[in-house]
Motif scaffolding. Structure first.
Motif, PDB file in Angstrom:
ATOM      1  N   PHE A 107      47.169  42.523  44.059  1.00 21.97           N
ATOM      2  CA  PHE A 107      45.931  43.011  43.440  1.00 21.97           C
ATOM      3  C   PHE A 107      46.190  44.179  42.489  1.00 21.97           C
ATOM      4  O   PHE A 107      45.350  44.473  41.636  1.00 21.97           O
ATOM      5  N   ALA A 108      47.336  44.834  42.609  1.00 15.21           N
ATOM      6  CA  ALA A 108      47.626  46.030  41.807  1.00 15.21           C
ATOM      7  C   ALA A 108      47.449  45.829  40.301  1.00 15.21           C
ATOM      8  O   ALA A 108      46.876  46.697  39.626  1.00 15.21           O
ATOM      9  N   PRO A 109      47.931  44.715  39.701  1.00 12.51           N
ATOM     10  CA  PRO A 109      47.736  44.551  38.250  1.00 12.51           C
ATOM     11  C   PRO A 109      46.273  44.534  37.829  1.00 12.51           C
ATOM     12  O   PRO A 109      45.952  44.913  36.700  1.00 12.51           O
ATOM     13  N   ALA A 110      45.376  44.102  38.736  1.00 11.46           N
ATOM     14  CA  ALA A 110      43.961  44.015  38.393  1.00 11.46           C
ATOM     15  C   ALA A 110      43.317  45.384  38.214  1.00 11.46           C
ATOM     16  O   ALA A 110      42.301  45.506  37.529  1.00 11.46           O
ATOM     17  N   ALA A 166      46.022  38.571  36.119  1.00 12.82           N
ATOM     18  CA  ALA A 166      44.672  38.192  36.554  1.00 12.82           C
ATOM     19  C   ALA A 166      44.620  37.484  37.899  1.00 12.82           C
ATOM     20  O   ALA A 166      43.598  37.549  38.587  1.00 12.82           O
ATOM     21  N   CYS A 167      45.696  36.807  38.296  1.00  9.39           N
ATOM     22  CA  CYS A 167      45.621  35.970  39.493  1.00  9.39           C
ATOM     23  C   CYS A 167      45.361  36.790  40.761  1.00  9.39           C
ATOM     24  O   CYS A 167      44.739  36.303  41.708  1.00  9.39           O
ATOM     25  N   GLY A 168      45.811  38.044  40.805  1.00  9.19           N
ATOM     26  CA  GLY A 168      45.584  38.873  41.988  1.00  9.19           C
ATOM     27  C   GLY A 168      44.118  39.180  42.218  1.00  9.19           C
ATOM     28  O   GLY A 168      43.650  39.227  43.367  1.00  9.19           O
ATOM     29  N   TYR A 169      43.380  39.387  41.139  1.00  4.49           N
ATOM     30  CA  TYR A 169      41.941  39.677  41.250  1.00  4.49           C
ATOM     31  C   TYR A 169      41.188  38.481  41.835  1.00  4.49           C
ATOM     32  O   TYR A 169      40.384  38.620  42.760  1.00  4.49           O
ATOM     33  N   TYR A 170      41.465  37.301  41.289  1.00  5.36           N
ATOM     34  CA  TYR A 170      40.786  36.101  41.778  1.00  5.36           C
ATOM     35  C   TYR A 170      41.271  35.719  43.176  1.00  5.36           C
ATOM     36  O   TYR A 170      40.531  35.111  43.949  1.00  5.36           O
TER      37      TYR A 170
END
Length: 288
Positions: A107-110, A166-170
């Motif tokens: 989630f960190a990149p989000a 983006a994949c971490g947020y979703y």
């Protein structure tokens, strides 16, 4: 009764004021500008009707930007959703240890600034960047110009970065939805000898349908509005290979004094395009 109605109006009033000032008025004013030729330096405004829209449909750069935006959306949305769904499924499994660590890591990149991520990847994609160095060490072909300086690789490079960020947020959205599914359904599937993919297709996906619809619609809208990554990393180049619709709106609105009306026309086109695409997605998924 009148008192309750007055209280209701009073509670809704702040939201209505914000809606009118920051959404309705800009939307209507943008539509007005799209029908005019407006010069931001001289402040001259002349009504020209649909001339901006006619210019848009015969402008080769507009069609190039639309193609780039479409390619970006089609090349990122399926992979982002699939990776996010796979990660959420793994982290929802009892077999995985250190779940909290992996959730935070993915989630960190989000929650990291898009500008910071773009600058980091700009250095990674450079001619003498780490990616080229690693490829050369492994004996694999590297980019002679740099991944962002080559028209054939610039857009795919930004797409890969977007999928990663983006994949971490979703994933968090899918994971939250999965944790509402009764464990008894999974236990029954295991007792019946169902394979993991079958469990995902028959139990997990149908049970998180509303979250899946939300992610698909939001992801498509986000992808069509791609801008900051383009602005920081390539400025629409090289050779307009990364110019998108929103970046084209920006350049016409703020870098050319006499093209504000044309920028408004492109923005209105994008607004209705996203409206139609969102409606089609909701309709198709609902019917399915």
């Amino acid at each position: 009764m009148k008192k309750n109605r007055a209280n209701t109006i009073l509670l809704l009033l702040p939201w209505c004021i914000i809606f009118i000032i920051f959404w309705l008025y800009p939307l209507l004013y943008t539509g007005f500008l799209s029908l005019n030729s407006y010069d931001s330096i001289t402040n001259e405004n002349n009504f020209i009707g649909l001339a901006n829209y006619e210019k848009m449909f015969i402008d080769p750069l507009f069609w190039k930007a639309l193609a780039n935006t479409s390619i970006f959306t089609l090349g990122t949305v399926p992979f982002t959703v699939a990776i996010a769904l796979g990660l959420a499924t793994l982290l929802n499994s009892k077999a995985v240890k250190f779940k909290e660590f992996f959730r935070a890591s993915f989630f960190a990149p989000a929650i990291t600034s898009v500008v910071v991520i773009s600058l980091i990847f700009t250095n990674l994609y450079a001619k003498n960047g780490y990616i080229n160095k690693i490829l050369e060490t492994l004996g694999l072909p590297a980019s002679n110009l740099g991944w962002l300086s080559d028209p054939s690789t610039a857009l795919p490079a930004i797409m890969l970065m977007d999928i990663w960020s983006a994949c971490g947020y979703y994933m968090i959205i899918f994971l939250a939805a999965m944790q509402t599914i009764p464990q008894s359904l999974y236990d029954s599937a295991v007792l019946m000898g169902a394979k993991p993919f079958l469990v995902l297709r028959k139990i997990t996906i149908p049970m998180i349908k509303s979250s899946l619809v939300f992610v698909l619609v939001i992801n498509v809208i986000k992808s069509f509005q791609i801008f900051m990554e383009i602005y920081v990393m390539t400025k629409g180049g090289p050779l307009y290979s990364t110019t998108t619709l929103v970046y084209m709106v920006f350049t016409n609105a703020f870098e050319k004094s006499d093209s504000m009306g044309y920028a408004a026309a492109i923005a209105y086109f994008l607004f209705f395009l996203l409206l139609i695409l969102s409606f089609i997605q909701l309709k198709l998924i609902k019917n399915k």
